[in-house]
Scaffold this motif. Structure first.
Motif, PDB file in Angstrom:
ATOM      1  N   ALA A 102      -1.911  10.451  -2.070  1.00  0.00           N
ATOM      2  CA  ALA A 102      -1.810   9.189  -2.807  1.00  0.00           C
ATOM      3  C   ALA A 102      -0.447   9.101  -3.496  1.00  0.00           C
ATOM      4  CB  ALA A 102      -2.925   9.084  -3.837  1.00  0.00           C
ATOM      5  N   MET A 103       0.228   7.985  -3.331  1.00  0.00           N
ATOM      6  CA  MET A 103       1.537   7.773  -3.934  1.00  0.00           C
ATOM      7  C   MET A 103       1.415   7.112  -5.315  1.00  0.00           C
ATOM      8  SD  MET A 103       3.114   9.134  -1.510  1.00  0.00           S
ATOM      9  CE  MET A 103       4.829   8.889  -1.824  1.00  0.00           C
ATOM     10  N   ALA A 104       0.202   6.714  -5.685  1.00  0.00           N
ATOM     11  CA  ALA A 104      -0.050   6.082  -6.982  1.00  0.00           C
ATOM     12  C   ALA A 104      -1.494   6.367  -7.368  1.00  0.00           C
ATOM     13  CB  ALA A 104       0.191   4.580  -6.904  1.00  0.00           C
ATOM     14  N   ARG A 105      -1.834   6.080  -8.608  1.00  0.00           N
ATOM     15  CA  ARG A 105      -3.213   6.226  -9.047  1.00  0.00           C
ATOM     16  C   ARG A 105      -3.885   4.866  -8.980  1.00  0.00           C
ATOM     17  NH1 ARG A 105      -4.651   5.530 -14.421  1.00  0.00           N
ATOM     18  NH2 ARG A 105      -5.854   7.434 -14.412  1.00  0.00           N
ATOM     19  N   GLY A 106      -5.203   4.873  -8.840  1.00  0.00           N
ATOM     20  CA  GLY A 106      -5.896   3.601  -8.773  1.00  0.00           C
ATOM     21  C   GLY A 106      -7.395   3.746  -8.862  1.00  0.00           C
ATOM     22  N   GLY A 107      -8.038   2.623  -9.092  1.00  0.00           N
ATOM     23  CA  GLY A 107      -9.490   2.565  -9.197  1.00  0.00           C
ATOM     24  C   GLY A 107     -10.086   1.883  -7.984  1.00  0.00           C
ATOM     25  N   VAL A 108     -11.388   1.733  -8.009  1.00  0.00           N
ATOM     26  CA  VAL A 108     -12.103   1.105  -6.905  1.00  0.00           C
ATOM     27  C   VAL A 108     -11.558  -0.308  -6.682  1.00  0.00           C
ATOM     28  CG1 VAL A 108     -14.356   0.303  -6.098  1.00  0.00           C
ATOM     29  CG2 VAL A 108     -14.170   2.457  -7.339  1.00  0.00           C
ATOM     30  N   GLY A 109     -11.196  -0.599  -5.428  1.00  0.00           N
ATOM     31  CA  GLY A 109     -10.690  -1.922  -5.081  1.00  0.00           C
ATOM     32  C   GLY A 109      -9.183  -2.060  -5.154  1.00  0.00           C
ATOM     33  N   ASP A 110      -8.485  -1.108  -5.759  1.00  0.00           N
ATOM     34  CA  ASP A 110      -7.025  -1.175  -5.839  1.00  0.00           C
ATOM     35  C   ASP A 110      -6.407  -0.831  -4.491  1.00  0.00           C
ATOM     36  OD1 ASP A 110      -7.113  -1.816  -8.510  1.00  0.00           O
ATOM     37  OD2 ASP A 110      -6.667   0.214  -9.215  1.00  0.00           O
ATOM     38  N   VAL A 111      -5.307  -1.467  -4.182  1.00  0.00           N
ATOM     39  CA  VAL A 111      -4.547  -1.157  -2.980  1.00  0.00           C
ATOM     40  C   VAL A 111      -3.399  -0.239  -3.391  1.00  0.00           C
ATOM     41  CG1 VAL A 111      -3.128  -2.091  -1.107  1.00  0.00           C
ATOM     42  CG2 VAL A 111      -5.156  -3.329  -1.871  1.00  0.00           C
ATOM     43  N   ILE A 112      -3.324   0.934  -2.744  1.00  0.00           N
ATOM     44  CA  ILE A 112      -2.274   1.896  -3.065  1.00  0.00           C
ATOM     45  C   ILE A 112      -1.582   2.348  -1.784  1.00  0.00           C
ATOM     46  CG2 ILE A 112      -3.407   2.731  -5.169  1.00  0.00           C
ATOM     47  CD1 ILE A 112      -4.223   5.249  -3.541  1.00  0.00           C
ATOM     48  N   ALA A 113      -0.402   2.917  -1.947  1.00  0.00           N
ATOM     49  CA  ALA A 113       0.313   3.513  -0.827  1.00  0.00           C
ATOM     50  C   ALA A 113      -0.133   4.965  -0.692  1.00  0.00           C
ATOM     51  CB  ALA A 113       1.815   3.444  -1.058  1.00  0.00           C
ATOM     52  N   VAL A 114      -0.322   5.400   0.555  1.00  0.00           N
ATOM     53  CA  VAL A 114      -0.752   6.761   0.854  1.00  0.00           C
ATOM     54  C   VAL A 114       0.100   7.290   1.994  1.00  0.00           C
ATOM     55  CG1 VAL A 114      -2.688   8.222   1.574  1.00  0.00           C
ATOM     56  CG2 VAL A 114      -3.118   6.218   0.154  1.00  0.00           C
ATOM     57  N   MET A 115       0.606   8.520   1.842  1.00  0.00           N
ATOM     58  CA  MET A 115       1.375   9.139   2.917  1.00  0.00           C
ATOM     59  C   MET A 115       0.435   9.968   3.782  1.00  0.00           C
ATOM     60  SD  MET A 115       4.630  11.720   2.852  1.00  0.00           S
ATOM     61  CE  MET A 115       3.687  13.066   2.160  1.00  0.00           C
ATOM     62  N   ASN A 116       0.402   9.634   5.079  1.00  0.00           N
ATOM     63  CA  ASN A 116      -0.401  10.385   6.035  1.00  0.00           C
ATOM     64  C   ASN A 116       0.204  11.777   6.147  1.00  0.00           C
ATOM     65  OD1 ASN A 116      -1.323  11.565   8.485  1.00  0.00           O
ATOM     66  ND2 ASN A 116      -1.830   9.539   9.283  1.00  0.00           N
ATOM     67  N   LEU A 117      -0.591  12.812   5.914  1.00  0.00           N
ATOM     68  CA  LEU A 117      -0.069  14.181   5.910  1.00  0.00           C
ATOM     69  C   LEU A 117       0.310  14.673   7.298  1.00  0.00           C
ATOM     70  CD1 LEU A 117      -2.385  15.883   3.272  1.00  0.00           C
ATOM     71  CD2 LEU A 117      -0.052  15.057   2.977  1.00  0.00           C
ATOM     72  N   ASP A 118      -0.299  14.125   8.354  1.00  0.00           N
ATOM     73  CA  ASP A 118       0.022  14.550   9.714  1.00  0.00           C
ATOM     74  C   ASP A 118       1.308  13.907  10.235  1.00  0.00           C
ATOM     75  OD1 ASP A 118      -2.203  16.217   9.907  1.00  0.00           O
ATOM     76  OD2 ASP A 118      -3.475  14.581  10.629  1.00  0.00           O
ATOM     77  N   SER A 119       1.419  12.587  10.078  1.00  0.00           N
ATOM     78  CA  SER A 119       2.563  11.872  10.640  1.00  0.00           C
ATOM     79  C   SER A 119       3.684  11.619   9.637  1.00  0.00           C
ATOM     80  CB  SER A 119       2.104  10.528  11.218  1.00  0.00           C
ATOM     81  OG  SER A 119       1.655   9.687  10.167  1.00  0.00           O
ATOM     82  N   THR A 121       3.938   9.211   7.670  1.00  0.00           N
ATOM     83  CA  THR A 121       4.176   7.784   7.484  1.00  0.00           C
ATOM     84  C   THR A 121       3.376   7.299   6.273  1.00  0.00           C
ATOM     85  OG1 THR A 121       2.376   7.203   8.978  1.00  0.00           O
ATOM     86  CG2 THR A 121       4.585   7.331   9.932  1.00  0.00           C
ATOM     87  N   THR A 122       3.906   6.273   5.629  1.00  0.00           N
ATOM     88  CA  THR A 122       3.243   5.716   4.457  1.00  0.00           C
ATOM     89  C   THR A 122       2.512   4.443   4.852  1.00  0.00           C
ATOM     90  OG1 THR A 122       4.948   6.631   3.008  1.00  0.00           O
ATOM     91  CG2 THR A 122       3.591   4.874   2.105  1.00  0.00           C
ATOM     92  N   VAL A 123       1.248   4.374   4.480  1.00  0.00           N
ATOM     93  CA  VAL A 123       0.412   3.211   4.771  1.00  0.00           C
ATOM     94  C   VAL A 123      -0.198   2.721   3.462  1.00  0.00           C
ATOM     95  CG1 VAL A 123      -0.124   3.929   7.126  1.00  0.00           C
ATOM     96  CG2 VAL A 123      -1.597   4.662   5.262  1.00  0.00           C
ATOM     97  N   SER A 124      -0.659   1.491   3.483  1.00  0.00           N
ATOM     98  CA  SER A 124      -1.353   0.931   2.316  1.00  0.00           C
ATOM     99  C   SER A 124      -2.827   0.805   2.634  1.00  0.00           C
ATOM    100  CB  SER A 124      -0.795  -0.446   1.966  1.00  0.00           C
ATOM    101  OG  SER A 124       0.529  -0.334   1.526  1.00  0.00           O
ATOM    102  N   GLY A 125      -3.650   1.062   1.632  1.00  0.00           N
ATOM    103  CA  GLY A 125      -5.080   0.940   1.833  1.00  0.00           C
ATOM    104  C   GLY A 125      -5.813   0.676   0.536  1.00  0.00           C
ATOM    105  N   ARG A 126      -7.046   0.241   0.661  1.00  0.00           N
ATOM    106  CA  ARG A 126      -7.893  -0.081  -0.490  1.00  0.00           C
ATOM    107  C   ARG A 126      -8.824   1.084  -0.777  1.00  0.00           C
ATOM    108  NH1 ARG A 126      -8.380  -4.797  -2.646  1.00  0.00           N
ATOM    109  NH2 ARG A 126      -7.576  -5.848  -0.805  1.00  0.00           N
ATOM    110  N   ILE A 127      -8.932   1.445  -2.048  1.00  0.00           N
ATOM    111  CA  ILE A 127      -9.789   2.557  -2.481  1.00  0.00           C
ATOM    112  C   ILE A 127     -11.231   2.077  -2.512  1.00  0.00           C
ATOM    113  CG2 ILE A 127     -10.278   4.201  -4.326  1.00  0.00           C
ATOM    114  CD1 ILE A 127      -7.352   3.802  -5.237  1.00  0.00           C
ATOM    115  N   ASP A 128     -12.136   2.835  -1.882  1.00  0.00           N
ATOM    116  CA  ASP A 128     -13.555   2.483  -1.929  1.00  0.00           C
ATOM    117  C   ASP A 128     -14.252   3.290  -3.026  1.00  0.00           C
ATOM    118  OD1 ASP A 128     -14.128   5.005  -0.866  1.00  0.00           O
ATOM    119  OD2 ASP A 128     -14.701   4.258   1.094  1.00  0.00           O
ATOM    120  N   ALA A 129     -15.538   3.075  -3.187  1.00  0.00           N
ATOM    121  CA  ALA A 129     -16.301   3.696  -4.276  1.00  0.00           C
ATOM    122  C   ALA A 129     -16.368   5.219  -4.186  1.00  0.00           C
ATOM    123  CB  ALA A 129     -17.711   3.118  -4.319  1.00  0.00           C
ATOM    124  N   GLU A 130     -16.193   5.768  -2.982  1.00  0.00           N
ATOM    125  CA  GLU A 130     -16.243   7.225  -2.814  1.00  0.00           C
ATOM    126  C   GLU A 130     -14.868   7.865  -2.982  1.00  0.00           C
ATOM    127  OE1 GLU A 130     -17.746   5.203  -0.248  1.00  0.00           O
ATOM    128  OE2 GLU A 130     -19.555   5.301  -1.473  1.00  0.00           O
TER     129      GLU A 130
END
Length: 139
Positions: A102-119, A121-130
């Motif tokens: 995770a490139m930032a902190r966030g709560g449920v429903g927040d969109v954050i940038a995440v760096m894929n550890l394998d490739s 590459t940085t992608v954006s995604g929404r945090i779910d309840a889990e």
């Protein structure tokens, strides 16, 4: 008698309550009832109900006596910056699961940038309840 009729015809303007901080609240603090109070003032943009802020996290520092606005609050963070999280990519029947940082902190429903550890590459995604980051969901 005329004075009473005027009072009944033109009621006084109702003053709205506004929510203010009772003490200085640092960012990343979850708000409790003792952290805020309603004051008899119509402050533009301020929340008007303690229930709307209760249990939310301060995104910025809230100073005592200053209004609490909706943009100052958010869902409590469940993902911290630099935390390794699960990434899920969905496209039709295909689902790819991997790990990312995770490139930032966030709560449920927040969109954050995440760096894929394998490739890497940085992608954006929404945090779910889990705490999983959903990169793309099925339409």
């Amino acid at each position: 008698m005329r004075f009473l009729a005027l009072i009944l015809l033109f009621p006084t303007l109702a003053q709205a309550d506004s929510l203010v901080a009772t003490r200085t609240i640092r960012a990343q603090t979850v708000l409790a009832e003792t952290d805020m109070t309603l004051v008899a003032a119509d402050i533009p943009g301020a929340l008007t109900d303690t229930g709307a802020a209760l249990g939310l996290e301060a995104r910025t520092t809230l100073y005592a006596g200053r209004p609490i606005r909706p943009g100052d609050l958010g869902a409590p963070a469940i993902v911290e910056r630099n935390q390794v999280v699960s990434l899920a990519y969905h496209a039709g029947p295909l689902t790819i699961l991997t790990e990312g940082r995770a490139m930032a902190r966030g709560g449920v429903g927040d969109v954050i940038a995440v760096m894929n550890l394998d490739s890497r590459t940085t992608v954006s995604g929404r945090i779910d309840a889990e705490g999983m980051v959903q990169v793309n969901t099925n339409p």
